[in-house]
Write a protein that holds these residues in place. Structure first.
Motif, short mmCIF file in Angstrom:
data_model
loop_
_atom_site.label_atom_id
_atom_site.label_comp_id
_atom_site.label_asym_id
_atom_site.label_seq_id
_atom_site.Cartn_x
_atom_site.Cartn_y
_atom_site.Cartn_z
N ALA A 207 -47.51 1.75 -10.62
CA ALA A 207 -46.54 0.67 -10.46
C ALA A 207 -45.79 0.83 -9.13
CB ALA A 207 -45.55 0.67 -11.62
N VAL A 208 -45.45 -0.30 -8.52
CA VAL A 208 -44.66 -0.30 -7.29
C VAL A 208 -43.56 -1.35 -7.42
CG1 VAL A 208 -46.50 0.53 -5.78
CG2 VAL A 208 -46.25 -1.93 -6.18
N ALA A 209 -42.56 -1.25 -6.57
CA ALA A 209 -41.45 -2.19 -6.59
C ALA A 209 -41.88 -3.53 -6.00
CB ALA A 209 -40.28 -1.62 -5.80
N CYS A 210 -41.13 -4.57 -6.32
CA CYS A 210 -41.44 -5.89 -5.77
C CYS A 210 -41.31 -5.91 -4.26
CB CYS A 210 -40.54 -6.95 -6.40
SG CYS A 210 -38.77 -6.72 -6.04
N SER A 211 -40.53 -4.97 -3.69
CA SER A 211 -40.33 -4.91 -2.25
C SER A 211 -41.39 -4.09 -1.52
CB SER A 211 -38.94 -4.33 -1.96
OG SER A 211 -38.83 -3.03 -2.53
N ALA A 212 -42.36 -3.55 -2.26
CA ALA A 212 -43.40 -2.72 -1.63
C ALA A 212 -44.18 -3.53 -0.61
CB ALA A 212 -44.33 -2.17 -2.70
N GLU A 213 -44.41 -2.94 0.56
CA GLU A 213 -45.17 -3.60 1.61
C GLU A 213 -46.65 -3.25 1.48
OE1 GLU A 213 -44.07 -5.58 4.02
OE2 GLU A 213 -41.89 -5.41 3.74
N VAL A 214 -47.50 -4.28 1.46
CA VAL A 214 -48.95 -4.08 1.37
C VAL A 214 -49.62 -4.88 2.47
CG1 VAL A 214 -48.95 -3.59 -1.10
CG2 VAL A 214 -49.18 -5.94 -0.31
N THR A 215 -50.82 -4.46 2.85
CA THR A 215 -51.53 -5.09 3.95
C THR A 215 -52.75 -5.83 3.43
OG1 THR A 215 -50.81 -3.34 5.45
CG2 THR A 215 -52.64 -4.72 6.19
N THR A 216 -52.85 -7.10 3.75
CA THR A 216 -54.02 -7.91 3.41
C THR A 216 -54.73 -8.31 4.70
OG1 THR A 216 -52.89 -10.05 3.53
CG2 THR A 216 -52.70 -8.82 1.46
N GLY A 217 -55.81 -9.07 4.56
CA GLY A 217 -56.52 -9.54 5.74
C GLY A 217 -55.68 -10.47 6.59
N ALA A 218 -54.63 -11.06 5.99
CA ALA A 218 -53.78 -12.00 6.72
C ALA A 218 -52.53 -11.33 7.28
CB ALA A 218 -53.37 -13.15 5.82
N GLY A 219 -52.37 -10.03 7.05
CA GLY A 219 -51.21 -9.33 7.57
C GLY A 219 -50.48 -8.54 6.50
N GLU A 220 -49.27 -8.10 6.84
CA GLU A 220 -48.47 -7.27 5.93
C GLU A 220 -47.43 -8.13 5.22
OE1 GLU A 220 -45.45 -3.80 6.85
OE2 GLU A 220 -47.51 -3.06 7.04
N PHE A 221 -47.35 -7.95 3.89
CA PHE A 221 -46.45 -8.76 3.08
C PHE A 221 -45.78 -7.90 2.02
CE2 PHE A 221 -49.85 -11.54 4.51
CZ PHE A 221 -49.18 -12.67 4.97
N ARG A 222 -44.61 -8.35 1.57
CA ARG A 222 -44.01 -7.78 0.37
C ARG A 222 -44.83 -8.21 -0.85
NH1 ARG A 222 -37.90 -7.04 -0.19
NH2 ARG A 222 -38.30 -8.07 -2.19
N ALA A 223 -44.82 -7.39 -1.88
CA ALA A 223 -45.59 -7.70 -3.08
C ALA A 223 -45.13 -9.00 -3.72
CB ALA A 223 -45.49 -6.55 -4.08
N ASP A 224 -43.80 -9.23 -3.78
CA ASP A 224 -43.32 -10.44 -4.43
C ASP A 224 -43.63 -11.70 -3.62
OD1 ASP A 224 -41.57 -9.80 -2.41
OD2 ASP A 224 -39.76 -9.89 -3.63
N VAL A 225 -43.75 -11.57 -2.30
CA VAL A 225 -44.15 -12.71 -1.47
C VAL A 225 -45.60 -13.08 -1.74
CG1 VAL A 225 -44.50 -13.51 0.90
CG2 VAL A 225 -42.45 -12.19 0.31
N LEU A 226 -46.45 -12.09 -1.89
CA LEU A 226 -47.86 -12.36 -2.20
C LEU A 226 -48.00 -13.02 -3.57
CD1 LEU A 226 -49.77 -9.20 -0.93
CD2 LEU A 226 -49.91 -11.53 -0.03
#
Length: 412
Positions: A207-226
């Motif tokens: 589990a990670v927080a909603c504020s966790a930063e992750v990287t997708t093919g479109a760039g880096e986003f917060r989990a809750d934004v994704l």
């Protein structure tokens, strides 16, 4: 008990450890050295206290015996290792590891002692197989305090994820394999733990927080934004497993992550179908796996909660009244053994006998009740009970007199 008998060089500690484990399995309303010694028919608690504090035996080797016992009886190729901490509310400042800190047991900041446990969970059952005491910096930065609590000179601060990595490493170094590790945000938010699991080729759903930063093919986003960007058609209704009231259905979505390291990196999102509440998980596996597999691992967290609940309620895991580290490690190890016994008996009973119509399968609670009532309930006469009454009152009189002497000395 024959599994651990060889860890004790003399017959006296072997008998006492058997009495202690049986006492932990008993229906005593409060389990400590005093109550268990009286229950077992001993004249005083001194023998139990000696077993936990000064007798020569290694709690870590018994811990390894507990692990092998659990794996022998509860082995499952699809098992999951869970890492989680639990706290025991304590008074004072001298009990090893105690300070004011957050504990989920109380749901708030309390004066508490916190330990991290490793729980093995398969289809046949689940039980704790390892433990590490969390020592805050207020302890590791005070050598005198550590020495008074029986901690070694080399004691250094370790975070909870570091303790978790230490226990998982012991499990793997012992030659065992497991496909998945799961844990809450404390562990999912730690990149070093995730990297260590990837290096050992062990998959994880953390589990990670909603504020966790992750990287997708479109760039880096917060989990809750994704999560907001997930289209409606991408959500799938899947069961997180059967609970007490039936299957627990949630909506699930998974997003592939772009990471330079090898393996399948994903963000798993769970949505409550009633409240819309979201939960997030960092996932990794050596090769891509179906969404249902990730959901199975994420949804089985209730097993670690049940392990803590039954370990405390049935085996006295949290009822120790011990200040020093050696005594703590011995008590919790034997409590883990007592709980593992219940889990193994439950698994064997379920495998051998199906429950008759109209009855649920045997639970650990019911097995403990039957075992205590039919097998080990001791019967002691009035002389034994009166002797213990005298012993308690004599001990309390000495403590009272000592308190009065100290108070008088401070006033002069």
């Amino acid at each position: 008990m024959s599994r651990i008998a060889g860890r004790f060089a003399r017959v006296e500690p072997r008998r006492r450890v058997r009495d202690l484990v049986l006492g932990l399995l008993s229906d005593l309303p409060r389990k400590n050295c005093w109550s268990i010694a009286e229950w077992a028919g001993q004249a005083s608690p001194h023998g139990m206290q000696h077993l936990l504090g000064w007798a020569k035996w290694d709690a870590d080797t018994v811990r390894d015996d507990v692990r092998e016992y659990v794996l022998e009886h509860l082995h499952d190729d699809d098992a999951v290792l869970f890492v989680d901490e639990t706290g025991d509310v304590k008074k004072g400042t001298h009990t090893v590891g105690v300070q004011r800190q957050y504990t989920g047991t109380a749901g708030r900041i309390e004066n508490a002692q916190v330990a991290v446990y490793l729980v093995y969970a398969g289809r046949r059952g689940h039980a704790a197989i390892d433990r590490e005491l969390y020592l805050p910096r207020s302890w590791t930065c005070d050598p005198d305090r550590c020495r008074a609590a029986g901690l070694g000179e080399d004691t250094v601060f370790a975070t909870k994820p570091e303790l978790a990595a230490r226990m998982i490493g012991r499990f793997l170094d012992a030659g065992h394999r497991v496909g998945w590790v799961a844990g809450d945000e404390v562990y999912g938010g730690n990149p070093k733990l995730r990297a260590a699991l990837e290096e050992r080729q062990v998959g994880y759903v953390l589990a990670v927080a909603c504020s966790a930063e992750v990287t997708t093919g479109a760039g880096e986003f917060r989990a809750d934004v994704l999560a907001v960007k997930v289209p409606k058609w991408a959500w799938l209704k899947l069961s997180a497993g059967a609970g007490g009231k039936g299957h627990r259905f949630y909506d699930w979505a998974v997003i592939d992550l772009a990471e330079p390291r090898l393996g399948s990196h994903q963000l798993l999102i769970r949505r409550n179908r009633t409240t819309g509440e979201l939960a997030y998980y960092r996932c990794w596996s050596p090769a891509a796996v179906p969404l249902a597999t990730l959901v199975r691992v994420a949804g089985s967290r209730w097993r670690v909660e049940e392990t803590f609940q039954s370990g405390k309620g049935l085996a006295g895991l949290d009822e120790h009244q011990l200040r020093r580290f050696t005594s703590w490690s011995r008590w919790v190890t034997l409590a883990m053994l007592a709980h593992a016994f219940l889990a193994v008996v439950r698994a064997d009973e379920h495998a051998r006998h199906s429950a008759p119509d109209g009855l649920i399968p045997l639970t650990c609670n019911e097995i403990q009740r039957l075992f205590t009532t039919l097998v080990v309930r001791p019967v002691h006469g009035a002389a034994h009970r009166l002797g213990w009454s005298d012993w308690r009152r004599r001990h309390q009189a000495r403590a009272q007199a000592s308190h009065y002497r100290r108070k008088a000395a401070n006033q002069t």
